[in-house]
Design a protein around this motif. Structure first.
Motif, PDB file in Angstrom:
ATOM      1  N   CYS A  66      24.067 -16.191  -1.435  1.00 48.31           N
ATOM      2  CA  CYS A  66      25.078 -15.363  -0.765  1.00 48.31           C
ATOM      3  C   CYS A  66      24.432 -14.456   0.276  1.00 48.31           C
ATOM      4  O   CYS A  66      25.005 -14.198   1.328  1.00 48.31           O
ATOM      5  CB  CYS A  66      25.827 -14.506  -1.783  1.00 48.31           C
ATOM      6  SG  CYS A  66      26.929 -15.447  -2.828  1.00 48.31           S
ATOM      7  N   ALA A  67      23.249 -13.952  -0.052  1.00 46.48           N
ATOM      8  CA  ALA A  67      22.566 -13.018   0.837  1.00 46.48           C
ATOM      9  C   ALA A  67      21.526 -13.766   1.670  1.00 46.48           C
ATOM     10  O   ALA A  67      20.615 -14.398   1.136  1.00 46.48           O
ATOM     11  CB  ALA A  67      21.896 -11.904   0.041  1.00 46.48           C
ATOM     12  N   LEU A 109      31.720   0.439   3.972  1.00 44.73           N
ATOM     13  CA  LEU A 109      31.168  -0.536   4.915  1.00 44.73           C
ATOM     14  C   LEU A 109      29.663  -0.349   5.040  1.00 44.73           C
ATOM     15  O   LEU A 109      29.180   0.785   5.057  1.00 44.73           O
ATOM     16  CB  LEU A 109      31.811  -0.360   6.294  1.00 44.73           C
ATOM     17  CG  LEU A 109      33.292  -0.728   6.399  1.00 44.73           C
ATOM     18  CD1 LEU A 109      33.877  -0.192   7.710  1.00 44.73           C
ATOM     19  CD2 LEU A 109      33.490  -2.238   6.298  1.00 44.73           C
ATOM     20  N   THR A 110      28.929  -1.444   5.147  1.00 46.81           N
ATOM     21  CA  THR A 110      27.481  -1.374   5.310  1.00 46.81           C
ATOM     22  C   THR A 110      27.134  -1.599   6.784  1.00 46.81           C
ATOM     23  O   THR A 110      27.364  -2.691   7.304  1.00 46.81           O
ATOM     24  CB  THR A 110      26.784  -2.449   4.459  1.00 46.81           C
ATOM     25  OG1 THR A 110      27.220  -2.324   3.103  1.00 46.81           O
ATOM     26  CG2 THR A 110      25.269  -2.290   4.513  1.00 46.81           C
ATOM     27  N   GLU A 140      30.249  -5.973   2.172  1.00 41.75           N
ATOM     28  CA  GLU A 140      29.412  -7.174   2.314  1.00 41.75           C
ATOM     29  C   GLU A 140      28.258  -7.122   1.306  1.00 41.75           C
ATOM     30  O   GLU A 140      27.142  -7.574   1.590  1.00 41.75           O
ATOM     31  CB  GLU A 140      28.873  -7.307   3.752  1.00 41.75           C
ATOM     32  CG  GLU A 140      29.978  -7.436   4.794  1.00 41.75           C
ATOM     33  CD  GLU A 140      29.473  -7.364   6.232  1.00 41.75           C
ATOM     34  OE1 GLU A 140      28.851  -8.318   6.705  1.00 41.75           O
ATOM     35  OE2 GLU A 140      29.727  -6.315   6.885  1.00 41.75           O
ATOM     36  N   ALA A 141      28.550  -6.591   0.127  1.00 42.18           N
ATOM     37  CA  ALA A 141      27.488  -6.349  -0.855  1.00 42.18           C
ATOM     38  C   ALA A 141      26.842  -7.632  -1.336  1.00 42.18           C
ATOM     39  O   ALA A 141      25.646  -7.660  -1.622  1.00 42.18           O
ATOM     40  CB  ALA A 141      28.035  -5.562  -2.039  1.00 42.18           C
ATOM     41  N   GLU A 191      17.748  -4.588  -1.077  1.00 42.47           N
ATOM     42  CA  GLU A 191      18.459  -3.838  -0.032  1.00 42.47           C
ATOM     43  C   GLU A 191      19.450  -2.850  -0.647  1.00 42.47           C
ATOM     44  O   GLU A 191      19.605  -1.719  -0.154  1.00 42.47           O
ATOM     45  CB  GLU A 191      19.176  -4.814   0.908  1.00 42.47           C
ATOM     46  CG  GLU A 191      18.221  -5.585   1.817  1.00 42.47           C
ATOM     47  CD  GLU A 191      18.915  -6.684   2.615  1.00 42.47           C
ATOM     48  OE1 GLU A 191      18.410  -7.036   3.701  1.00 42.47           O
ATOM     49  OE2 GLU A 191      19.950  -7.226   2.148  1.00 42.47           O
ATOM     50  N   LYS A 192      20.107  -3.272  -1.709  1.00 43.62           N
ATOM     51  CA  LYS A 192      21.062  -2.366  -2.362  1.00 43.62           C
ATOM     52  C   LYS A 192      20.337  -1.182  -2.985  1.00 43.62           C
ATOM     53  O   LYS A 192      20.784  -0.051  -2.885  1.00 43.62           O
ATOM     54  CB  LYS A 192      21.872  -3.134  -3.422  1.00 43.62           C
ATOM     55  CG  LYS A 192      22.942  -4.031  -2.798  1.00 43.62           C
ATOM     56  CD  LYS A 192      23.800  -4.739  -3.834  1.00 43.62           C
ATOM     57  CE  LYS A 192      23.498  -6.210  -3.846  1.00 43.62           C
ATOM     58  NZ  LYS A 192      24.438  -7.026  -4.639  1.00 43.62           N
ATOM     59  N   ARG A 193      19.223  -1.442  -3.624  1.00 48.10           N
ATOM     60  CA  ARG A 193      18.456  -0.338  -4.224  1.00 48.10           C
ATOM     61  C   ARG A 193      18.053   0.676  -3.151  1.00 48.10           C
ATOM     62  O   ARG A 193      18.152   1.880  -3.361  1.00 48.10           O
ATOM     63  CB  ARG A 193      17.197  -0.864  -4.928  1.00 48.10           C
ATOM     64  CG  ARG A 193      17.499  -1.654  -6.200  1.00 48.10           C
ATOM     65  CD  ARG A 193      16.226  -1.876  -7.012  1.00 48.10           C
ATOM     66  NE  ARG A 193      15.746  -0.603  -7.520  1.00 48.10           N
ATOM     67  CZ  ARG A 193      15.483  -0.343  -8.803  1.00 48.10           C
ATOM     68  NH1 ARG A 193      15.643  -1.282  -9.706  1.00 48.10           N
ATOM     69  NH2 ARG A 193      15.049   0.832  -9.175  1.00 48.10           N
TER      70      ARG A 193
END
Lengths: 309, 309
Positions: A84-85, B15-16, B51-52, B59-61
């Motif tokens: 997905c990423a 939103l990212t 867009e997680a 990247e999320k961390r």
């Protein structure tokens, strides 16, 4: 690229063995892969039937490393590297190419549904451009019943035009023969190798000029499937196909992944082969018994199953 | 847990912001989050509209760390931590709890379709058991049009029974009011907080005893949505709801995520706000113009948009 160096024949989305705590077991994974190669089945590791999307990127890297360290030939591997990423897809694809894998099998990003061909094109192009390696061979992975994101003929055409060397073929798991047939007609003559998504379509795919199949049951019934691949021009091909279909049907009465794992547990005597990761559920005792009876009925055997124990 | 400490009100799947090379921009992310908090909108970071699933775990961390380092209150955050791979869900959930996040919004593993409630139960239970922290509050994320994996009433009932403190509520993005209504009747009285998945259902959800809504357009139209949440018992509530619906419709003519990003680009003058990651596609010049005209028509303004630039 010469015809000889292209991936062809029967591949299996290799089942990923787990321990009771859901951690992957690299030793059993290596043994299973070696057993498949011994029967001339190529290693489409990290496919749908591998529970690959239930694995982290780090776990996939480690499992690939385990195969390489065990000396298994990367040229016979077609790891699933779609994600997905985008950065995840790039990282695993890069690793596969550096390891010398014969190709990669690439899902589109599958969270968002109803996305445009333009968006999917940008996704594949971004991976190809970031990996930037002439050795990269991508097999597109069309499996709309699971991914929810189809790879259309129009998208294939556009990708082939932009990246004729890199876009090497497709696994068609749509279950729609009309779609496979259309790809065989339009793209196979350009050297775009069409793999059927199950052995149910193996004979038809070979007659249509296809490259083979990548099939779940390659994990448990490799020799018989390879036999049809090798002898599809012979008079008994239809009969072979019928027998393969019956054997597959014995598994398909149950959810396929737990059923195949249960069959290996049964034939090897290693109960831990039955483990799956959530959201999948392993077969219960009654289902295992029913599966065993069905397999006996269709004359199913796993040659040299001891090598997997 | 007292009522006061529960998450309530309006949340936005933040939103990212991306750069032209698709890398996330933590600075703009922090500014956007602060702008939302200033208008009393909570931070459902890492949602569908963020867009997680196009972001890696790393990247999320980093984005979560950026918010914490900037001093934004974790108690007002409800990060999305669900993932296809169990260890990924565990890792991000653990991090969110350690950071003091008010809750987490959890997708089921979404690659396999047609999975059983038993399998989904095992997935959620495995995360809860692995995190093993009394502070964990899970909001289930029901968004079958995108995930393809519904969270049924039966599953909620079972989870609530097994983990009454941890299972804190749901975001219902089914778009099916009958489903939201059933959850309000059956589970809200047990302290299971039902959030509507868009402001279209905000008034109905409040009248039904719900906790608020978690909505895409909270990113661009926060004040007006918060206003209805605060004043839903007043005589002009229906009128407010109608205006919100019209404003949302102006965005929904286009794919929502690119349209919201384009609107921010338009209102802030920062063109880079328009970037999306594949498989999404940013609006083209013509679409941007049409969006701008539609927004003017419904009297859409972004208060203090300069703070986002």
């Amino acid at each position: 690229m010469t015809q000889a160096s292209r991936l062809q024949g029967i591949f299996s989305p290799v089942l990923t063995p787990f321990n009771a705590d859901y951690s992957p077991d690299p030793q059993r994974f290596v043994r299973h892969c070696r057993w498949l190669l011994d029967q001339d089945v190529g290693l489409a590791i990290f496919g749908t039937n591998s529970e690959a999307n239930s694995l982290t990127l780090g776990e996939k890297r480690k499992l690939l490393d385990a195969l390489l360290e065990a000396g298994l030939p990367a040229a016979r591997m077609m790891p699933g590297t779609g994600a997905c990423a985008l950065p995840d897809a790039i990282e695993l694809t890069q690793r596969a190419v550096q390891a010398g894998c014969g190709g990669v099998l690439m899902l589109p990003p599958f969270y968002y549904k109803g996305v445009s061909d333009e968006g999917l094109y940008r996704g594949f192009a971004a991976v190809i451009d970031a990996v930037a390696d002439e050795r990269l061979r991508i097999y597109l992975y069309h499996i709309p019943p699971v991914s929810g994101v189809p790879i259309t003929l129009t998208l294939i055409e556009r990708l082939l035009k932009a990246y004729p060397k890199t876009i090497a073929g497709i696994k068609d798991s749509s279950g729609d023969w009309k779609n496979t047939s259309a790809m065989l007609e339009r793209f196979q003559p350009q050297g775009f190798d069409v793999f059927a998504g199950s052995e149910n379509f193996l004979l038809a795919n070979m007659r249509g000029g296809g490259a083979g199949c990548i099939t779940a049951t390659g994990n448990v019934n490799p020799s018989a499937i390879v036999q049809l691949y090798r002898t599809w021009r012979q008079g008994d091909a239809e009969e072979q196909q019928k027998k393969l279909d019956a054997q597959r049907a014995a598994f398909a009465q149950f959810p396929m992944i737990p059923a195949m794992k249960a069959a290996i547990a049964l034939k090897t005597g290693r109960a831990d082969w039955a483990h799956v990761r959530p959201p999948l559920v392993d077969l219960d005792a009654e289902q295992q018994k029913a599966l065993g009876a069905s397999l006996d009925k269709v004359g199913f055997v796993m040659p040299n199953a001891g090598a997997l124990a």
